[in-house]
Design an enzyme around this catalytic site. Structure first.
Site, PDB file in Angstrom:
ATOM      1  N   HIS A  10       0.856  -1.192   0.000  1.00 23.70           N
ATOM      2  CA  HIS A  10       0.000   0.000   0.000  1.00 23.70           C
ATOM      3  C   HIS A  10       0.885   1.232   0.000  1.00 23.70           C
ATOM      4  O   HIS A  10       1.932   1.254   0.644  1.00 23.70           O
ATOM      5  CB  HIS A  10      -0.889   0.014   1.258  1.00 23.70           C
ATOM      6  N   ASP A  64      -7.846  -5.487   0.114  1.00 24.62           N
ATOM      7  CA  ASP A  64      -8.289  -6.354  -0.992  1.00 24.62           C
ATOM      8  C   ASP A  64      -7.908  -7.812  -0.829  1.00 24.62           C
ATOM      9  O   ASP A  64      -8.346  -8.656  -1.618  1.00 24.62           O
ATOM     10  CB  ASP A  64      -7.706  -5.826  -2.312  1.00 24.62           C
TER      11      ASP A  64
HETATM   12  C1  SDX Z   1      -6.294  -0.064  -2.833  1.00 24.02           C
HETATM   13  O1  SDX Z   1      -4.497   4.475  -2.067  1.00 24.02           O
HETATM   14  C2  SDX Z   1      -5.445   3.836  -1.403  1.00 24.02           C
HETATM   15  O2  SDX Z   1      -5.827   4.193  -0.314  1.00 24.02           O
HETATM   16  C3  SDX Z   1      -6.032   2.651  -2.142  1.00 24.02           C
HETATM   17  C4  SDX Z   1      -7.018   1.799  -1.355  1.00 24.02           C
HETATM   18  C5  SDX Z   1      -8.284   2.557  -1.068  1.00 24.02           C
HETATM   19  O3  SDX Z   1      -8.988   2.188  -0.108  1.00 24.02           O
HETATM   20  O4  SDX Z   1      -8.633   3.462  -1.879  1.00 24.02           O
HETATM   21  O5  SDX Z   1      -6.443   1.387  -0.127  1.00 24.02           O
HETATM   22  C6  SDX Z   1      -7.450   0.566  -2.134  1.00 24.02           C
HETATM   23  O6  SDX Z   1      -6.066   0.250  -3.962  1.00 24.02           O
HETATM   24  C7  SDX Z   1      -5.391  -1.002  -2.069  1.00 24.02           C
HETATM   25  C8  SDX Z   1      -4.153  -1.464  -2.917  1.00 24.02           C
HETATM   26  C9  SDX Z   1      -4.618  -2.585  -3.827  1.00 24.02           C
HETATM   27  N1  SDX Z   1      -3.567  -2.952  -4.790  1.00 24.02           N
HETATM   28  C10 SDX Z   1      -2.933  -4.131  -4.732  1.00 24.02           C
HETATM   29  O7  SDX Z   1      -3.081  -4.939  -3.817  1.00 24.02           O
HETATM   30  C11 SDX Z   1      -2.044  -4.397  -5.924  1.00 24.02           C
HETATM   31  C12 SDX Z   1      -0.696  -4.910  -5.427  1.00 24.02           C
HETATM   32  N2  SDX Z   1      -0.047  -3.821  -4.710  1.00 24.02           N
HETATM   33  C13 SDX Z   1       0.940  -3.040  -5.494  1.00 24.02           C
HETATM   34  O8  SDX Z   1       0.538  -2.803  -6.801  1.00 24.02           O
HETATM   35  C14 SDX Z   1       1.428  -1.826  -4.703  1.00 24.02           C
HETATM   36  O9  SDX Z   1       1.691  -2.246  -3.428  1.00 24.02           O
HETATM   37  C15 SDX Z   1       0.592  -0.581  -4.637  1.00 24.02           C
HETATM   38  C16 SDX Z   1       0.177  -0.090  -5.962  1.00 24.02           C
HETATM   39  C17 SDX Z   1      -0.633  -0.832  -3.814  1.00 24.02           C
HETATM   40  C18 SDX Z   1       1.436   0.494  -3.938  1.00 24.02           C
HETATM   41  O10 SDX Z   1       2.478   0.765  -4.767  1.00 24.02           O
HETATM   42  P1  SDX Z   1       3.575   1.909  -4.399  1.00 24.02           P
HETATM   43  O11 SDX Z   1       3.242   2.614  -3.161  1.00 24.02           O
HETATM   44  O12 SDX Z   1       3.793   2.722  -5.629  1.00 24.02           O
HETATM   45  O13 SDX Z   1       4.798   1.055  -4.026  1.00 24.02           O
HETATM   46  P2  SDX Z   1       5.874   0.558  -5.050  1.00 24.02           P
HETATM   47  O14 SDX Z   1       5.168  -0.010  -6.267  1.00 24.02           O
HETATM   48  O15 SDX Z   1       6.869   1.652  -5.243  1.00 24.02           O
HETATM   49  O16 SDX Z   1       6.511  -0.681  -4.251  1.00 24.02           O
HETATM   50  C19 SDX Z   1       7.638  -0.526  -3.430  1.00 24.02           C
HETATM   51  C20 SDX Z   1       8.394  -1.839  -3.608  1.00 24.02           C
HETATM   52  C21 SDX Z   1       8.747  -2.148  -5.051  1.00 24.02           C
HETATM   53  O17 SDX Z   1       9.914  -2.950  -5.026  1.00 24.02           O
HETATM   54  P3  SDX Z   1      11.367  -2.231  -5.159  1.00 24.02           P
HETATM   55  O18 SDX Z   1      11.276  -1.339  -6.425  1.00 24.02           O
HETATM   56  O19 SDX Z   1      11.537  -1.419  -3.905  1.00 24.02           O
HETATM   57  O20 SDX Z   1      12.343  -3.367  -5.315  1.00 24.02           O
HETATM   58  O21 SDX Z   1       7.556  -2.943  -3.179  1.00 24.02           O
HETATM   59  C22 SDX Z   1       7.294  -3.789  -4.293  1.00 24.02           C
HETATM   60  C23 SDX Z   1       7.596  -2.994  -5.542  1.00 24.02           C
HETATM   61  O22 SDX Z   1       7.987  -3.855  -6.605  1.00 24.02           O
HETATM   62  N3  SDX Z   1       5.885  -4.161  -4.204  1.00 24.02           N
HETATM   63  C24 SDX Z   1       5.420  -5.388  -4.361  1.00 24.02           C
HETATM   64  C25 SDX Z   1       4.028  -5.280  -4.143  1.00 24.02           C
HETATM   65  N4  SDX Z   1       3.728  -4.023  -3.877  1.00 24.02           N
HETATM   66  C26 SDX Z   1       4.869  -3.321  -3.923  1.00 24.02           C
HETATM   67  N5  SDX Z   1       6.022  -6.546  -4.672  1.00 24.02           N
HETATM   68  C27 SDX Z   1       5.224  -7.630  -4.769  1.00 24.02           C
HETATM   69  N6  SDX Z   1       3.890  -7.620  -4.572  1.00 24.02           N
HETATM   70  C28 SDX Z   1       3.262  -6.454  -4.254  1.00 24.02           C
HETATM   71  N7  SDX Z   1       1.952  -6.452  -4.051  1.00 24.02           N
END
Ligand code: SDX
Length: 436
Positions: free
Chosen positions: A313, A371
């Site tokens: 998140h 989720d």
């Molecule tokens: C919702 O914003 C809100 O409040 C949203 C929400 C709401 O109520 O409105 O809470 C609802 O959208 C919840 C989130 C649902 N999405 C997912 O579950 C999809 C999987 N999650 C990722 O796509 C991600 O965690 C995000 C999009 C939710 C957050 O992404 P960020 O903050 O941009 O973080 P990032 O992508 O920069 O990740 C940081 C690191 C990265 O690795 P490095 O580059 O540091 O090596 O963490 C990794 C990412 O690759 N990473 C994950 C991951 N999420 C982040 N790796 C594996 N699986 C994941 N789910």
């Protein structure tokens, strides 16, 4: 907001004159540096794609402490609202800032109830879709189409129009979601029944048929109502920011909410619950719990492009409090249905345990979000996977409206218009085609 007792001074190694920027404090949470005059004073923009360090507005609706894993709606902890209130109490709170007293609740609930029907013409929009259209494609169309029916409530700057369009949207979303479902199932639409609660009525419109009376199961209704509460608002997330930006042009509330529906559909946002359940099905199909290690290895391999859906998140760097409540709801619903040994739930719990002990996830502070478990609960209740995000949109509509109305009623609001760092071609003249 109030002026903080500190200022921010921006100085430049180029020798350009430094500028002093005001710092403001809210009631709780990070302070903000007011950069509204930065461009005029320096000729420079700030640069923050994805808005990781940007407060786009001032708001008093929802507060999240990502480090503590805390979520407050108008100051009330989500844990208390999810267990002591119902969804319409939560709608009232988000819209008006206080929980309703008995008289206010009776009036508000009745007002929502008598607006649950949609214009009969709405059915003809559905007929234009294929039966297997994704429900979010249908919902994006239907919500936008509502603006064609309520010309008496499309002036977003008129408080009375804002009030009635809020009631209409909250009241009609369950009817539209149920219609989208019935259309995909080839079943007749079920009209709202005013004697039922908001969520009981939704369950009947979803699962009832004209062939026999449908009696909602109280445990499942309560679980569905809690899912609505947990998804009602969440500060300036992507879809809420979309609604604010869209509404800042002065467009009507139905169009602005339709923009929020479209944004929520994405798998990085509201579409994650559908993606999380599909991910669990895939692991189950490939061998279940024994294959979790292999799956986690793929997730950690950047080239795989595979993410652990339902994890991570932008704000929560601790456990999403909604995920904990959703897990408890999972146990209640599966218990009620005699599905305590549901393999997907067991797989989800095992996957969570392994991920939370793995350095990759721990170091990146990746925890289950709202989720991760919501799909399992909804599937157990009988909601088809493709409808999960439409349910999320149903619940989030009140948050979008509350945030939109807060922006519009702020006398200082302007149309949102971000700038850019341009790195394209500088001015050049067109050459005749023979010289290109
Ligand atoms: C919702 O914003 C809100 O409040 C949203 C929400 C709401 O109520 O409105 O809470 C609802 O959208 C919840 C989130 C649902 N999405 C997912 O579950 C999809 C999987 N999650 C990722 O796509 C991600 O965690 C995000 C999009 C939710 C957050 O992404 P960020 O903050 O941009 O973080 P990032 O992508 O920069 O990740 C940081 C690191 C990265 O690795 P490095 O580059 O540091 O090596 O963490 C990794 C990412 O690759 N990473 C994950 C991951 N999420 C982040 N790796 C594996 N699986 C994941 N789910």
């Amino acid at each position: 907001m109030k002026l903080a007792d500190t200022k921010a001074t921006l100085s430049f190694s180029s020798g350009s004159p430094s500028v002093e920027l005001p710092v403001y404090s809210g009631t709780v949470g990070p302070q903000v540096i007011d950069i509204r005059k930065l461009y005029a004073q320096t000729g420079m923009f700030t640069y923050d794609p994805g808005f990781l360090s940007t407060a786009a507005c001032q708001s008093s609706i929802t507060y999240i402490d990502g480090d503590k894993g805390e979520l407050l709606y108008r100051g009330y902890p989500i844990e208390q609202l999810a267990t002591q209130c119902d969804f319409l109490d939560t709608c009232y709170l988000l819209l008006y800032g206080e929980l309703p007293n008995a008289e206010q609740k009776q009036k508000f609930d009745r007002n929502v109830t008598i607006h649950t029907m949609v214009n009969e013409q709405m059915q003809f929009f559905l007929r234009g879709f294929r039966r297997d259209a994704h429900p979010m494609a249908v919902m994006t169309g239907l919500v936008g189409a509502l603006s064609a029916f309520y010309h008496d409530s499309t002036d977003i700057n008129n408080p009375e129009h804002r009030e009635i369009s809020a009631i209409r949207l909250i009241a009609k979303m369950p009817t539209l979601v149920a219609m989208a479902y019935k259309y995909s199932a080839g079943q007749p639409y079920i009209y709202p029944k005013n004697s039922l609660s908001y969520t009981g009525n939704f369950m009947r419109m979803m699962f009832g048929t004209p062939c026999e009376e449908y009696e909602p199961n109280d445990v499942l209704v309560r679980a569905m109502d809690r899912i609505f509460i947990l998804h009602a608002d969440h500060e300036q997330n992507a879809s809420t920011s979309t609604v604010r930006l869209c509404g800042s042009s002065g467009t009507n509330p139905f169009a602005a909410i339709a923009a929020g529906v479209a944004c929520l559909w994405g798998p990085a946002h509201g579409g994650a619950n559908e993606a999380a359940l599909n991910m669990l099905h895939e692991i189950q199909k490939n061998g279940g719990v024994d294959k979790i290690g292999e799956f986690i290895k793929q997730v950690k391999d950047k080239n795989s492009g595979i993410k652990l859906m339902g994890f991570g998140h932008r704000v929560y760097k601790n456990y999403d409090p909604r995920a904990k409540l959703m897990q408890e709801t999972c146990k209640e619903v599966l218990g009620e249905l005699g599905l305590e040994n549901d393999p997907l739930f067991k797989l989800a719990m095992a996957l969570e345990k392994i991920a939370l002990e793995d350095e990759y996830f721990v170091s990146r502070k990746l925890y289950p979000n709202v989720d991760f478990y919501s799909g399992i609960v909804q599937r157990a209740i009988g909601i088809p996977v493709s409808l999960f995000t439409a349910i999320f949109a149903l619940a989030r509509t009140v948050g979008w409206i509350a945030q939109l109305n807060e922006m519009i009623s702020d006398p200082e609001y302007k149309i949102g218009r971000p700038r850019q760092l341009y790195d394209g071609a500088t001015r050049r003249d067109i050459k005749p085609i023979a010289q290109r």
